[in-house]
Design a protein around this motif. Structure first.
Motif, PDB file in Angstrom:
ATOM      1  N   ARG A 162     179.443 -23.093 110.510  1.00  0.00           N
ATOM      2  CA  ARG A 162     180.060 -22.148 109.563  1.00  0.00           C
ATOM      3  C   ARG A 162     181.565 -22.377 109.492  1.00  0.00           C
ATOM      4  O   ARG A 162     182.158 -22.394 108.418  1.00  0.00           O
ATOM      5  CB  ARG A 162     179.751 -20.718 109.981  1.00  0.00           C
ATOM      6  N   ASP A 211     178.031 -20.766 104.184  1.00  0.00           N
ATOM      7  CA  ASP A 211     176.826 -20.111 103.677  1.00  0.00           C
ATOM      8  C   ASP A 211     176.921 -18.611 103.924  1.00  0.00           C
ATOM      9  O   ASP A 211     177.599 -18.163 104.848  1.00  0.00           O
ATOM     10  CB  ASP A 211     175.585 -20.645 104.413  1.00  0.00           C
ATOM     11  N   GLU A 212     176.209 -17.861 103.108  1.00  0.00           N
ATOM     12  CA  GLU A 212     176.094 -16.421 103.333  1.00  0.00           C
ATOM     13  C   GLU A 212     175.360 -16.194 104.653  1.00  0.00           C
ATOM     14  O   GLU A 212     174.517 -17.007 105.036  1.00  0.00           O
ATOM     15  CB  GLU A 212     175.293 -15.774 102.192  1.00  0.00           C
ATOM     16  N   PRO A 213     175.668 -15.102 105.361  1.00  0.00           N
ATOM     17  CA  PRO A 213     174.915 -14.806 106.586  1.00  0.00           C
ATOM     18  C   PRO A 213     173.416 -14.778 106.294  1.00  0.00           C
ATOM     19  O   PRO A 213     172.974 -14.174 105.312  1.00  0.00           O
ATOM     20  CB  PRO A 213     175.426 -13.424 106.993  1.00  0.00           C
ATOM     21  N   ALA A 262     171.773 -17.535 105.551  1.00  0.00           N
ATOM     22  CA  ALA A 262     171.463 -18.735 104.774  1.00  0.00           C
ATOM     23  C   ALA A 262     171.973 -20.013 105.440  1.00  0.00           C
ATOM     24  O   ALA A 262     171.809 -21.091 104.901  1.00  0.00           O
ATOM     25  CB  ALA A 262     172.054 -18.622 103.369  1.00  0.00           C
ATOM     26  N   PRO A 264     170.509 -13.954 110.932  1.00  0.00           N
ATOM     27  CA  PRO A 264     171.923 -14.248 110.655  1.00  0.00           C
ATOM     28  C   PRO A 264     172.738 -14.440 111.929  1.00  0.00           C
ATOM     29  O   PRO A 264     172.523 -13.768 112.931  1.00  0.00           O
ATOM     30  CB  PRO A 264     172.417 -13.015 109.899  1.00  0.00           C
ATOM     31  N   TYR A 305     176.774 -14.592 113.009  1.00  0.00           N
ATOM     32  CA  TYR A 305     178.118 -14.295 112.492  1.00  0.00           C
ATOM     33  C   TYR A 305     179.165 -14.961 113.341  1.00  0.00           C
ATOM     34  O   TYR A 305     179.041 -15.189 114.479  1.00  0.00           O
ATOM     35  CB  TYR A 305     178.350 -12.789 112.462  1.00  0.00           C
TER      36      TYR A 305
END
Length: 124
Positions: free
Chosen positions: A102, A109-111, A113, A122, A124
């Motif tokens: 990330r 990517d979105e959490p 994804a 997800p 983070y």
């Protein structure tokens, strides 16, 4: 079979028995753990984490890293019940790679994804 290699027969080739253990003798948790460590190492290399400056690493390839991290996530998630005390460190290593991916991405990517997050949830 065409296209597949087989492990040498230690009886027919005594030299091979020095380097290759019979797969039937290796506990499944060891095979799974070794596979996970290999995937982790390869993903770290593809993220450039082995170099002093990952952003300048000639080995950085985020597309390849995504594939390796996703494969690792699938393996760890599917095998967690068999890994016993190995599960925690493998999950932590996987999450570290997911976070590093990330951070390395120009457009994260979105959490949920990110690589492997369909298996882990997800990160983070």
């Amino acid at each position: 079979m065409k296209g597949y290699q087989t492990v040498s027969d230690p009886v027919a080739d005594p030299a091979s028995s020095d380097n290759v253990r019979d797969l039937a003798e290796i506990p499944s948790v060891e095979v799974i753990s070794r596979s996970a460590v290999m995937l982790m190492s390869a993903a770290a290399e593809r993220l450039g984490l082995a170099d002093p400056d990952p952003d300048e690493s000639p080995r950085r390839d985020l597309d390849e890293a995504r594939r390796l991290i996703t494969a690792l996530a699938g393996l760890v998630t599917a095998s967690v019940e068999y890994l016993g005390p190995h599960a925690g460190p493998l999950r932590e290593g996987l999450q570290s790679l997911q976070r590093a991916f990330r951070e390395a991405s120009a457009f994260p990517d979105e959490p949920g994804a990110g690589p492997g997050e369909k298996y882990t949830g997800p990160v983070y």
